[in-house]
Design a protein around this motif. Structure first.
Motif, PDB file in Angstrom:
ATOM      1  N   ILE A   1      12.185 -11.930   1.453  1.00 36.35           N
ATOM      2  CA  ILE A   1      11.156 -11.033   0.933  1.00 36.35           C
ATOM      3  C   ILE A   1      10.607 -11.636  -0.350  1.00 36.35           C
ATOM      4  O   ILE A   1      11.352 -11.904  -1.299  1.00 36.35           O
ATOM      5  CB  ILE A   1      11.715  -9.621   0.671  1.00 36.35           C
ATOM      6  N   ILE A   2       9.307 -11.877  -0.348  1.00 36.98           N
ATOM      7  CA  ILE A   2       8.621 -12.426  -1.527  1.00 36.98           C
ATOM      8  C   ILE A   2       7.865 -11.280  -2.189  1.00 36.98           C
ATOM      9  O   ILE A   2       6.973 -10.684  -1.588  1.00 36.98           O
ATOM     10  CB  ILE A   2       7.656 -13.553  -1.146  1.00 36.98           C
ATOM     11  N   THR A   3       8.243 -10.957  -3.404  1.00 37.70           N
ATOM     12  CA  THR A   3       7.617  -9.871  -4.144  1.00 37.70           C
ATOM     13  C   THR A   3       6.656 -10.463  -5.166  1.00 37.70           C
ATOM     14  O   THR A   3       7.048 -11.296  -5.989  1.00 37.70           O
ATOM     15  CB  THR A   3       8.682  -9.013  -4.848  1.00 37.70           C
ATOM     16  N   LEU A   4       5.400 -10.034  -5.096  1.00 42.12           N
ATOM     17  CA  LEU A   4       4.340 -10.567  -5.964  1.00 42.12           C
ATOM     18  C   LEU A   4       3.733  -9.422  -6.773  1.00 42.12           C
ATOM     19  O   LEU A   4       3.425  -8.362  -6.215  1.00 42.12           O
ATOM     20  CB  LEU A   4       3.239 -11.227  -5.123  1.00 42.12           C
ATOM     21  N   ALA A   5       3.565  -9.627  -8.056  1.00 38.73           N
ATOM     22  CA  ALA A   5       2.915  -8.635  -8.922  1.00 38.73           C
ATOM     23  C   ALA A   5       1.570  -9.178  -9.390  1.00 38.73           C
ATOM     24  O   ALA A   5       1.466 -10.331  -9.803  1.00 38.73           O
ATOM     25  CB  ALA A   5       3.792  -8.321 -10.128  1.00 38.73           C
TER      26      ALA A   5
ATOM     27  N   HIS B   1       5.099   2.462 -14.080  1.00 41.58           N
ATOM     28  CA  HIS B   1       5.973   1.621 -14.915  1.00 41.58           C
ATOM     29  C   HIS B   1       5.216   0.541 -15.667  1.00 41.58           C
ATOM     30  O   HIS B   1       5.611   0.164 -16.776  1.00 41.58           O
ATOM     31  CB  HIS B   1       7.062   0.972 -14.048  1.00 41.58           C
ATOM     32  N   ALA B   2       4.175  -0.006 -15.059  1.00 40.72           N
ATOM     33  CA  ALA B   2       3.446  -1.114 -15.688  1.00 40.72           C
ATOM     34  C   ALA B   2       2.071  -1.204 -15.046  1.00 40.72           C
ATOM     35  O   ALA B   2       1.883  -0.778 -13.898  1.00 40.72           O
ATOM     36  CB  ALA B   2       4.213  -2.425 -15.501  1.00 40.72           C
ATOM     37  N   PRO B   3       1.078  -1.773 -15.744  1.00 39.73           N
ATOM     38  CA  PRO B   3      -0.289  -1.860 -15.198  1.00 39.73           C
ATOM     39  C   PRO B   3      -0.428  -2.999 -14.189  1.00 39.73           C
ATOM     40  O   PRO B   3      -1.214  -3.933 -14.376  1.00 39.73           O
ATOM     41  CB  PRO B   3      -1.142  -2.084 -16.447  1.00 39.73           C
ATOM     42  N   VAL B   4       0.377  -2.943 -13.137  1.00 43.29           N
ATOM     43  CA  VAL B   4       0.344  -3.978 -12.105  1.00 43.29           C
ATOM     44  C   VAL B   4       0.365  -3.334 -10.727  1.00 43.29           C
ATOM     45  O   VAL B   4       0.751  -2.168 -10.580  1.00 43.29           O
ATOM     46  CB  VAL B   4       1.548  -4.945 -12.227  1.00 43.29           C
ATOM     47  N   HIS B   5      -0.066  -4.102  -9.742  1.00 42.24           N
ATOM     48  CA  HIS B   5       0.137  -3.750  -8.342  1.00 42.24           C
ATOM     49  C   HIS B   5       1.153  -4.729  -7.785  1.00 42.24           C
ATOM     50  O   HIS B   5       1.074  -5.940  -8.019  1.00 42.24           O
ATOM     51  CB  HIS B   5      -1.168  -3.840  -7.549  1.00 42.24           C
ATOM     52  N   VAL B   6       2.116  -4.202  -7.043  1.00 41.75           N
ATOM     53  CA  VAL B   6       3.194  -5.030  -6.507  1.00 41.75           C
ATOM     54  C   VAL B   6       3.121  -5.036  -4.985  1.00 41.75           C
ATOM     55  O   VAL B   6       2.929  -3.987  -4.356  1.00 41.75           O
ATOM     56  CB  VAL B   6       4.581  -4.528  -6.966  1.00 41.75           C
ATOM     57  N   VAL B   7       3.264  -6.229  -4.415  1.00 46.58           N
ATOM     58  CA  VAL B   7       3.212  -6.406  -2.964  1.00 46.58           C
ATOM     59  C   VAL B   7       4.496  -7.100  -2.516  1.00 46.58           C
ATOM     60  O   VAL B   7       4.932  -8.073  -3.143  1.00 46.58           O
ATOM     61  CB  VAL B   7       1.997  -7.273  -2.556  1.00 46.58           C
ATOM     62  N   ARG B   8       5.097  -6.580  -1.448  1.00 51.11           N
ATOM     63  CA  ARG B   8       6.269  -7.225  -0.838  1.00 51.11           C
ATOM     64  C   ARG B   8       5.831  -7.892   0.462  1.00 51.11           C
ATOM     65  O   ARG B   8       5.333  -7.215   1.368  1.00 51.11           O
ATOM     66  CB  ARG B   8       7.366  -6.212  -0.534  1.00 51.11           C
ATOM     67  N   CYS B   9       6.033  -9.192   0.557  1.00 50.89           N
ATOM     68  CA  CYS B   9       5.702  -9.941   1.766  1.00 50.89           C
ATOM     69  C   CYS B   9       6.998 -10.363   2.457  1.00 50.89           C
ATOM     70  O   CYS B   9       7.899 -10.908   1.810  1.00 50.89           O
ATOM     71  CB  CYS B   9       4.869 -11.171   1.433  1.00 50.89           C
TER      72      CYS B   9
ATOM     73  N   ALA C   1       3.800 -12.327 -11.636  1.00 46.01           N
ATOM     74  CA  ALA C   1       5.255 -12.420 -11.493  1.00 46.01           C
ATOM     75  C   ALA C   1       5.584 -12.553 -10.011  1.00 46.01           C
ATOM     76  O   ALA C   1       4.851 -12.045  -9.156  1.00 46.01           O
ATOM     77  CB  ALA C   1       5.951 -11.194 -12.086  1.00 46.01           C
ATOM     78  N   GLN C   2       6.677 -13.275  -9.734  1.00 46.50           N
ATOM     79  CA  GLN C   2       7.113 -13.467  -8.360  1.00 46.50           C
ATOM     80  C   GLN C   2       8.638 -13.349  -8.295  1.00 46.50           C
ATOM     81  O   GLN C   2       9.335 -13.647  -9.262  1.00 46.50           O
ATOM     82  CB  GLN C   2       6.710 -14.847  -7.817  1.00 46.50           C
ATOM     83  N   ARG C   3       9.119 -12.924  -7.146  1.00 47.50           N
ATOM     84  CA  ARG C   3      10.566 -12.909  -6.897  1.00 47.50           C
ATOM     85  C   ARG C   3      10.783 -13.209  -5.421  1.00 47.50           C
ATOM     86  O   ARG C   3      10.117 -12.629  -4.561  1.00 47.50           O
ATOM     87  CB  ARG C   3      11.174 -11.542  -7.235  1.00 47.50           C
ATOM     88  N   VAL C   4      11.683 -14.118  -5.125  1.00 48.13           N
ATOM     89  CA  VAL C   4      12.020 -14.452  -3.739  1.00 48.13           C
ATOM     90  C   VAL C   4      13.465 -14.034  -3.497  1.00 48.13           C
ATOM     91  O   VAL C   4      14.382 -14.470  -4.205  1.00 48.13           O
ATOM     92  CB  VAL C   4      11.842 -15.951  -3.451  1.00 48.13           C
ATOM     93  N   THR C   5      13.653 -13.166  -2.526  1.00 47.39           N
ATOM     94  CA  THR C   5      14.988 -12.687  -2.163  1.00 47.39           C
ATOM     95  C   THR C   5      15.291 -13.138  -0.747  1.00 47.39           C
ATOM     96  O   THR C   5      14.533 -12.831   0.174  1.00 47.39           O
ATOM     97  CB  THR C   5      15.080 -11.155  -2.240  1.00 47.39           C
ATOM     98  N   ARG C   6      16.368 -13.851  -0.584  1.00 44.73           N
ATOM     99  CA  ARG C   6      16.738 -14.373   0.731  1.00 44.73           C
ATOM    100  C   ARG C   6      17.884 -13.558   1.317  1.00 44.73           C
ATOM    101  O   ARG C   6      18.884 -13.297   0.639  1.00 44.73           O
ATOM    102  CB  ARG C   6      17.152 -15.847   0.616  1.00 44.73           C
TER     103      ARG C   6
END
Length: 476
Positions: free
Chosen positions: A315-319, A359-367, A405-410
């Motif tokens: 899961i790649i989470t992008l803000a 929580h913050a002025p962002v939109h977050v997408v989970r791919c 911001a990005q986060r990759v969860t395997r």
């Protein structure tokens, strides 16, 4: 075990199934130990911040119509943190365009072919094929999703609709997944309806009739999905604390053997093993480690357990800055495998869960990426996966800004595959386990991969071992 002793129940696995089993034993006259091999609890439930937003790394929703998950959350004191999804309106990105997911469908199998035709998800030829549904007798033996639905409505329905929905749940493929195991309510409904579309319609609530008085407000529909304000990753810790069990992490169980009075577990390294005695054991580990533990004592359960494959995913989470993200009312979109893209699904998290946007002025997408067999894709490094997800998201939505911001969860070996014959394998496992006094199994490998299904197996396992132990203390 003697009457004077407090029976000892050991649970192997500290995911949500194992922790829920411990919780359901908390009011029983037993001592409970949970052994988790990894350094943390929770299995596929975990959460961390992305650009200041608490984001789940694994499962991010639970099905509201199954009460097991909500009931457990309520019992652990988290009911006040439950929130419904702001929208569940999703889309299919296919054939070069974003197209609405039909509302009258069950896991992609349509109830209304006119509605489906209007979406453009399926070609005119595909709609024509579906209208000439093959009226087949209900299958006596299990068959694949493609084998059953494709034979009745045509394979394009499977490829463009059913496969992407099932791929989002199992990361599997419809030509291998079991129709009876993955679409059990529909499989049951087909026995009472001549057409597959009619069987789907019977599973859905009636379409709302036009109101003669538009001034009357309709009652809000019951939520389909819910989550926790802190993320579902907060649930394992809450359940663990409420269970009052002795919970140990980094405690790998290497062997499980019968003794004259119960069970002996070997824990830790081969160089420095620890031995625990138990009157009853619940194996709440994934299929492969469960098969290894039961290989000598219960080979009739170990063999079918070893036949349950698992799919890996990431899961790649992008803000994105809020002003850079295009406005949308959709919760996300799915991508059919036949379209040849790597991102199989995207969730617009701050749209689906409006509380996250505070929580913050962002939109977050989970791919989500990774279907079973796509090992080369998942071997790419984090930067490559994040760039791939951002590029495919841009192609689908038109967003051109860079993520902040990005986060990759395997999740390696995360999702059990309910392939053809799964129900028979599970029946064989449970029959073999039931013949071993004081042994039970629980988890995602059996009756469903969602939180409610896992919790249901945990409750059943707890009841099974209590029924066994009650024979020794005069409660039966």
């Amino acid at each position: 075990m003697t009457v004077a002793e407090t029976p000892h129940v050991v649970i192997i696995g500290g995911g949500i199934a194992g922790l829920a089993a411990a919780f359901y034993l908390k009011d029983e006259p037993v001592r409970v130990t949970v052994l988790e091999g990894s350094p943390r609890l929770g299995g596929k439930l975990s959460a961390s911040d992305v650009a200041g937003v608490p984001m789940d790394e694994g499962a991010e929703a639970l099905l509201a119509r199954r009460r097991e998950g909500i009931d457990l959350i309520t019992a652990t004191g988290l009911a006040g943190d439950l929130v419904p999804a702001g929208t569940t309106s999703s889309a299919i990105f296919t054939r070069g365009a974003m197209r609405p997911l039909p509302r009258r469908q069950f896991m992609g199998v349509p109830a209304d072919l006119d509605e489906l035709a209007a979406t453009g998800v399926v070609s005119a030829d595909g709609i024509a094929r579906a209208r000439h549904e093959e009226r087949l007798a209900p299958e006596a033996a299990d068959t694949s999703v493609t084998g059953y639905i494709g034979a009745r409505l045509g394979e394009e329905i499977v490829d463009r609709l059913v496969d992407p929905l099932l791929g989002g749940v199992y990361a599997g493929r419809s030509d291998e997944l079991s129709f009876q195991a993955t679409l059990a309510p529909l499989a049951a409904a087909t026995k009472n309806h001549a057409s597959l579309t009619g069987a789907v319609a019977a599973l859905l609530p009636p379409a709302p009739a036009p109101s003669a008085d538009n001034s009357k407000k309709r009652s809000a529909p019951a939520p389909v999905f819910v989550t926790l304000t802190t993320g579902l990753g907060a649930l394992p810790e809450a359940v663990a604390k409420a269970s009052n069990a002795d919970i140990r992490t980094s405690a790998m169980v290497r062997a499980l053997e019968r003794t004259q009075a119960g069970w002996r577990l070997t824990v830790g390294s081969a160089a420095d093993p620890e031995y625990l005695l138990a009157d009853a054991v619940i194996v709440a580990a994934p299929a492969a480690p469960a098969a290894r533990l039961l290989s000598r004592t219960v080979p009739a359960a170990s063999a079918p357990l070893s036949q349950i494959p698992y799919a890996s995913m990431a899961i790649i989470t992008l803000a994105y800055r809020a002003e850079d993200f295009p406005g949308t009312q959709r919760s996300g979109y799915l991508v059919p495998a036949v379209d040849g893209r790597d991102v199989k699904a995207a969730t617009f998290s701050t749209v689906k869960w409006p509380h996250l946007a505070t929580h913050a002025p962002v939109h977050v997408v989970r791919c989500s990426v990774g279907r079973i067999g796509e090992t080369a894709l998942l071997q790419r490094d984090d930067a490559d996966l994040a760039a791939l997800a951002a590029a495919e998201l841009a192609d689908a939505t038109g967003i051109t800004a860079r993520s902040v911001a990005q986060r990759v969860t395997r999740w390696g070996g995360a999702l059990p595959q309910y392939n053809v014959g799964h129900l028979d394998r599970v029946a064989a496992i449970r029959e073999a386990v039931s013949e071993q006094p004081g042994l039970a199994v629980a988890g995602a490998a059996y009756d469903g991969v969602g939180i409610p299904a896992c919790v249901a197996t945990a409750r059943a396992a707890a009841r099974q071992v209590i029924a066994h132990l009650s024979r020794f203390d005069g409660r039966d």
